[in-house]
Design an enzyme around this catalytic site. Structure first.
Site, PDB file in Angstrom:
ATOM      1  N   CYS A 184     -34.291-112.018  -2.136  1.00 27.61           N
ATOM      2  CA  CYS A 184     -34.086-110.783  -2.892  1.00 27.61           C
ATOM      3  C   CYS A 184     -34.522-110.953  -4.346  1.00 27.61           C
ATOM      4  O   CYS A 184     -34.785-109.960  -5.025  1.00 27.61           O
ATOM      5  CB  CYS A 184     -32.632-110.317  -2.804  1.00 27.61           C
ATOM      6  SG  CYS A 184     -31.424-111.495  -3.419  1.00 27.61           S
ATOM      7  N   CYS A 193     -28.448-112.028   2.462  1.00 31.11           N
ATOM      8  CA  CYS A 193     -27.798-111.426   1.303  1.00 31.11           C
ATOM      9  C   CYS A 193     -27.196-110.073   1.698  1.00 31.11           C
ATOM     10  O   CYS A 193     -27.881-109.230   2.274  1.00 31.11           O
ATOM     11  CB  CYS A 193     -28.837-111.250   0.203  1.00 31.11           C
ATOM     12  SG  CYS A 193     -28.385-110.112  -1.101  1.00 31.11           S
ATOM     13  N   GLU A 194     -25.928-109.893   1.391  1.00 29.27           N
ATOM     14  CA  GLU A 194     -25.280-108.636   1.765  1.00 29.27           C
ATOM     15  C   GLU A 194     -25.733-107.460   0.907  1.00 29.27           C
ATOM     16  O   GLU A 194     -25.497-106.309   1.262  1.00 29.27           O
ATOM     17  CB  GLU A 194     -23.759-108.775   1.709  1.00 29.27           C
ATOM     18  CG  GLU A 194     -23.185-108.919   0.326  1.00 29.27           C
ATOM     19  CD  GLU A 194     -21.678-109.096   0.343  1.00 29.27           C
ATOM     20  OE1 GLU A 194     -21.052-108.644  -0.636  1.00 29.27           O
ATOM     21  OE2 GLU A 194     -21.121-109.662   1.292  1.00 29.27           O
ATOM     22  N   HIS A 195     -26.377-107.723  -0.213  1.00 33.13           N
ATOM     23  CA  HIS A 195     -26.806-106.631  -1.090  1.00 33.13           C
ATOM     24  C   HIS A 195     -28.139-106.022  -0.665  1.00 33.13           C
ATOM     25  O   HIS A 195     -28.354-104.832  -0.861  1.00 33.13           O
ATOM     26  CB  HIS A 195     -26.910-107.127  -2.535  1.00 33.13           C
ATOM     27  CG  HIS A 195     -25.614-107.621  -3.081  1.00 33.13           C
ATOM     28  ND1 HIS A 195     -25.508-108.737  -3.877  1.00 33.13           N
ATOM     29  CD2 HIS A 195     -24.352-107.168  -2.902  1.00 33.13           C
ATOM     30  CE1 HIS A 195     -24.241-108.935  -4.183  1.00 33.13           C
ATOM     31  NE2 HIS A 195     -23.523-108.005  -3.603  1.00 33.13           N
ATOM     32  N   HIS A 196     -29.063-106.853  -0.116  1.00 26.86           N
ATOM     33  CA  HIS A 196     -30.391-106.342   0.227  1.00 26.86           C
ATOM     34  C   HIS A 196     -30.779-106.639   1.679  1.00 26.86           C
ATOM     35  O   HIS A 196     -31.868-106.274   2.110  1.00 26.86           O
ATOM     36  CB  HIS A 196     -31.450-106.965  -0.699  1.00 26.86           C
ATOM     37  CG  HIS A 196     -31.174-106.702  -2.139  1.00 26.86           C
ATOM     38  ND1 HIS A 196     -30.555-107.625  -2.965  1.00 26.86           N
ATOM     39  CD2 HIS A 196     -31.391-105.610  -2.905  1.00 26.86           C
ATOM     40  CE1 HIS A 196     -30.414-107.116  -4.168  1.00 26.86           C
ATOM     41  NE2 HIS A 196     -30.913-105.895  -4.164  1.00 26.86           N
ATOM     42  N   HIS A 230     -33.245-117.306  -2.998  1.00 24.22           N
ATOM     43  CA  HIS A 230     -32.923-115.954  -2.536  1.00 24.22           C
ATOM     44  C   HIS A 230     -34.184-115.099  -2.499  1.00 24.22           C
ATOM     45  O   HIS A 230     -34.808-114.875  -3.536  1.00 24.22           O
ATOM     46  CB  HIS A 230     -31.894-115.315  -3.474  1.00 24.22           C
ATOM     47  CG  HIS A 230     -30.578-116.019  -3.474  1.00 24.22           C
ATOM     48  ND1 HIS A 230     -29.451-115.473  -2.914  1.00 24.22           N
ATOM     49  CD2 HIS A 230     -30.213-117.241  -3.954  1.00 24.22           C
ATOM     50  CE1 HIS A 230     -28.434-116.317  -3.057  1.00 24.22           C
ATOM     51  NE2 HIS A 230     -28.875-117.390  -3.679  1.00 24.22           N
ATOM     52  N   GLN A 270     -23.830-116.138  -1.952  1.00 22.15           N
ATOM     53  CA  GLN A 270     -23.744-117.594  -2.067  1.00 22.15           C
ATOM     54  C   GLN A 270     -22.405-118.052  -2.638  1.00 22.15           C
ATOM     55  O   GLN A 270     -21.835-119.046  -2.188  1.00 22.15           O
ATOM     56  CB  GLN A 270     -24.903-118.113  -2.914  1.00 22.15           C
ATOM     57  CG  GLN A 270     -24.920-119.618  -3.048  1.00 22.15           C
ATOM     58  CD  GLN A 270     -26.105-120.113  -3.840  1.00 22.15           C
ATOM     59  OE1 GLN A 270     -27.136-119.446  -3.934  1.00 22.15           O
ATOM     60  NE2 GLN A 270     -25.971-121.282  -4.425  1.00 22.15           N
TER      61      GLN A 270
END
Length: 194
Positions: A156, A85-88, A154, A126
Site C-alpha cells: 500500500c 493490509c486492512e486499510h487497502h 507494505h 503490522q
C-alpha cells in the site's frame, strides 16, 4: 485422481460473484478467455489468505507446550509471513523474530511459526500483528517475558499513495522482564542481528 477442494463450494461461489462484479466495475470483461476462471480462483485465494479467522491460535500454541527446566532466552528469528493490509486490502510481508524467557515451560518451535501465520492470515495492521503474537505467547504458557519484532514491506506504500519503493516498517512489542530490563531487549536485538 481428483483434487478435493478445501473450501465450501457455496462460499466460493458467493465470493466469486462479487469478484466478477468488481471486474466489470473496473472496466474488464469477465467473459474474456483469460478471466473466465479468475473470480473462482480469486475467491479461493482470499479464503486461503484469510484462513486465520477460522483457526484458534491459542489452541494451536497449547498443542506443543512442554516442561523445561532452563531459564535462558529462546529466540526464533526471521519467520517469514504474508498478510493483507486492512486499510487497502493489499499485501504486506516480512519477517518476525520472537524471543521468550521460559518459566518452567517451553513451546515447540514450529508452533511459533504457526502462530505468526495464524495472525498474519487475517486483514491486519503490522502493529496489531506484532502485539497479538506477543500477547498470545504470554497466554499460552508461563514465561518471564516475551519480545516480538516484525519488519515488513507494505505494497500500500509501494504500489499506491506515496509510492516509496525502499521503505520498510519495524514494530516491536514486549512484556515481563523485557519491559523492565533494557539490557535484555538489547541482547535480543543483538542476537537477531547476528
Amino acid at each position: 485422481m481428483a483434487t478435493v477442494s478445501k473450501h465450501d463450494p457455496k462460499l466460493v461461489e458467493e465470493i466469486a460473484s462479487h469478484y466478477e462484479a468488481i471486474l466489470r466495475l473496473v472496466g474488464e470483461d469477465p467473459s474474456r478467455e483469460g478471466l473466465l476462471k479468475t473470480p473462482v480462483r480469486a475467491a479461493k485465494a482470499i479464503l486461503d489468505i484469510t484462513s486465520g479467522y477460522r483457526h484458534d491460535p491459542l489452541a494451536i500454541a497449547r498443542q506443543a507446550v512442554f516442561e523445561h527446566a532452563g531459564s535462558q532466552m529462546v529466540i526464533v528469528k526471521d519467520i517469514e509471513f504474508y498478510s493483507m493490509c486492512e486499510h487497502h486490502i493489499l499485501p504486506f510481508f516480512g519477517k518476525v523474530s520472537i524471543g521468550y524467557i521460559p518459566d518452567g515451560k517451553m513451546i515447540g518451535l514450529s508452533k511459533l511459526a504457526r502462530i505468526v501465520d495464524n495472525f498474519a492470515r487475517r486483514l491486519q495492521v503490522q502493529e496489531r500483528l506484532t502485539a497479538e503474537v506477543c500477547q498470545l505467547l504470554s497466554e499460552a504458557m508461563p514465561t518471564k517475558g516475551v519480545i516480538v519484532s516484525c519488519t515488513a514491506e507494505h505494497l500500500c506504500m509501494k504500489m499506491r499513495g506515496v509510492e516509496k519503493q525502499d521503505s520498510a516498517t519495524t514494530t516491536c512489542d514486549y512484556n515481563g522482564l523485557f519491559a523492565t530490563d533494557p539490557a535484555l531487549r538489547a541482547e535480543f536485538r543483538s542476537l537477531c542481528e547476528s
